[in-house]
Scaffold this active site. Structure first.
Site, PDB file in Angstrom:
ATOM      1  N   ASP A   1       0.833  -1.208   0.000  1.00 34.24           N
ATOM      2  CA  ASP A   1       0.000   0.000   0.000  1.00 34.24           C
ATOM      3  C   ASP A   1       0.869   1.261   0.000  1.00 34.24           C
ATOM      4  O   ASP A   1       0.567   2.233  -0.695  1.00 34.24           O
ATOM      5  CB  ASP A   1      -0.919  -0.009   1.229  1.00 34.24           C
ATOM      6  CG  ASP A   1      -1.669  -1.319   1.353  1.00 34.24           C
ATOM      7  OD1 ASP A   1      -2.354  -1.688   0.400  1.00 34.24           O
ATOM      8  OD2 ASP A   1      -1.546  -1.978   2.406  1.00 34.24           O
TER       9      ASP A   1
ATOM     10  N   HIS B   1      -4.636  -3.515   6.259  1.00 40.14           N
ATOM     11  CA  HIS B   1      -4.439  -3.735   4.820  1.00 40.14           C
ATOM     12  C   HIS B   1      -5.790  -4.153   4.238  1.00 40.14           C
ATOM     13  O   HIS B   1      -6.106  -5.323   4.082  1.00 40.14           O
ATOM     14  CB  HIS B   1      -3.394  -4.815   4.571  1.00 40.14           C
ATOM     15  CG  HIS B   1      -3.261  -5.182   3.130  1.00 40.14           C
ATOM     16  ND1 HIS B   1      -2.838  -4.297   2.170  1.00 40.14           N
ATOM     17  CD2 HIS B   1      -3.524  -6.343   2.475  1.00 40.14           C
ATOM     18  CE1 HIS B   1      -2.835  -4.895   0.986  1.00 40.14           C
ATOM     19  NE2 HIS B   1      -3.257  -6.139   1.148  1.00 40.14           N
TER      20      HIS B   1
END
Length: 331
Positions: free
Chosen positions: A162, A190
């Site tokens: 990410d 996440h």
């Protein structure tokens, strides 16, 4: 070989991410060009998975990597985690059509309970664990709680993918190379609730907002693009992120085993100590710095009202996941 090999276990070793990851490890991408490695490759106990793993081992042999000291394939997790210094838990069951998130947590919970127990029983005394298989924060929480004799500061869940995605998006918008973007924090889970913190990110050493004045884009499409990038790749490719996830796993271990560049930080989910008001015990992604052996959560990063709301949303989701696996008796 001048250095003793580092032993690395990889679960789901014949899967898409595992296949992309193993050759990077064997070539020195994790520990450097002078560090030999032993690979212990773990797959499911079924004929198709083990046949695939045999093929992967053949390819590793055919590369003749100078740093690859040994390769040990197995479907026995006690055997697979024996003596390992790093355990990369990549394999997990993906969410299927009509599957509720609780169903996914239940299936993977049993897997990660067993893996945590096997790591505690068989790994080296200095073992560190990175969970990649999703939902990685809560899978890591389950494994950690199944191996209580291993210190909590040895457990990590991956949000580096990410971070890398966010850096790439900011760089493209600003018309710079991705290396110009630093201090990129991913807060929380996440998942689609994660918060890529553009307020504290820097471009060429200055606030990213100096280079990108489009506040509407930053607060809207930028965040949603990072949050939903995995789904977009599945839509485009027909398969989930593999090479980029493997790359992020390498980046994570690399960053945790080397001193963080001065004034920068990186993102990884760790067991919360209460920093930033996050409930203790959650596996939560924070800004992290390390001296190459010990890591710390970077303190006093400014969190404004907009950021606080985003951080609370992702914390709430992690609390819900923890409640679900607690109800299932997994922690």
């Amino acid at each position: 070989m001048s250095k003793a090999p580092i032993t690395v276990a990889v679960t789901g070793a014949a899967g898409q991410i595992g296949y992309s990851l193993l050759f990077r490890i064997a070539s020195g991408a994790l520990f450097g060009a002078d560090q030999p490695v032993n690979l212990r490759l773990i797959e499911r106990n079924d004929e198709k998975a083990m046949k695939g793993l045999t093929g992967v081992c053949m390819e590793l042999d055919d590369c003749a990597f100078p740093l690859l000291n040994s390769v040990h394939p197995t479907c026995d997790i006690d055997d697979g985690f024996t003596g390992v210094n790093w355990a990369l838990l990549v394999g997990s069951v993906p969410r299927g059509p009509g599957m509720e998130r609780k169903d996914l947590l239940s299936i993977n919970g049993k897997i990660f309970t067993g893996q945590g127990q096997a790591i505690e029983k068989n790994a080296a005394s200095d073992v560190r664990v990175l969970v990649v298989g999703n939902p990685c924060n809560t899978n890591c929480l389950i494994a950690m709680n199944s191996a209580k004799s291993i210190p909590t500061d040895r457990w990590f869940a991956m949000t580096r993918l990410d971070e890398n995605r966010a850096k790439s998006q900011l760089a493209a918008k600003a018309g710079v190379h991705s290396t110009a973007v630093t201090n990129m924090t991913i807060w929380g889970n996440h998942s689609a609730t994660q918060y890529p913190d553009f307020f504290n990110a820097k471009i060429n050493g200055k606030p990213a907002t100096d280079s990108i004045s489009d506040t509407e884009w930053l607060q809207g499409p930028f965040i949603s693009t990072v949050q939903k990038r995995g789904a977009a790749i599945i839509e485009a490719r027909g398969l989930s992120s593999a090479a980029s996830a493997a790359n992020a796993a390498c980046d994570t271990v690399y960053s945790l085993t080397r001193p963080t560049p001065a004034s920068d930080w990186t993102s990884v989910a760790v067991c919360s100590d209460g920093s930033y008001g996050i409930e203790k015990g959650l596996m939560f992604s924070f800004p992290i710095r390390t001296d190459g052996s010990k890591w710390e959560i970077v303190q006093d990063v400014p969190v404004n009202e907009f950021s606080q709301a985003k951080i609370k949303a992702t914390e709430d989701e992690l609390k819900e996941e923890r409640a679900a696996v607690t109800e299932l008796g997994l922690i």
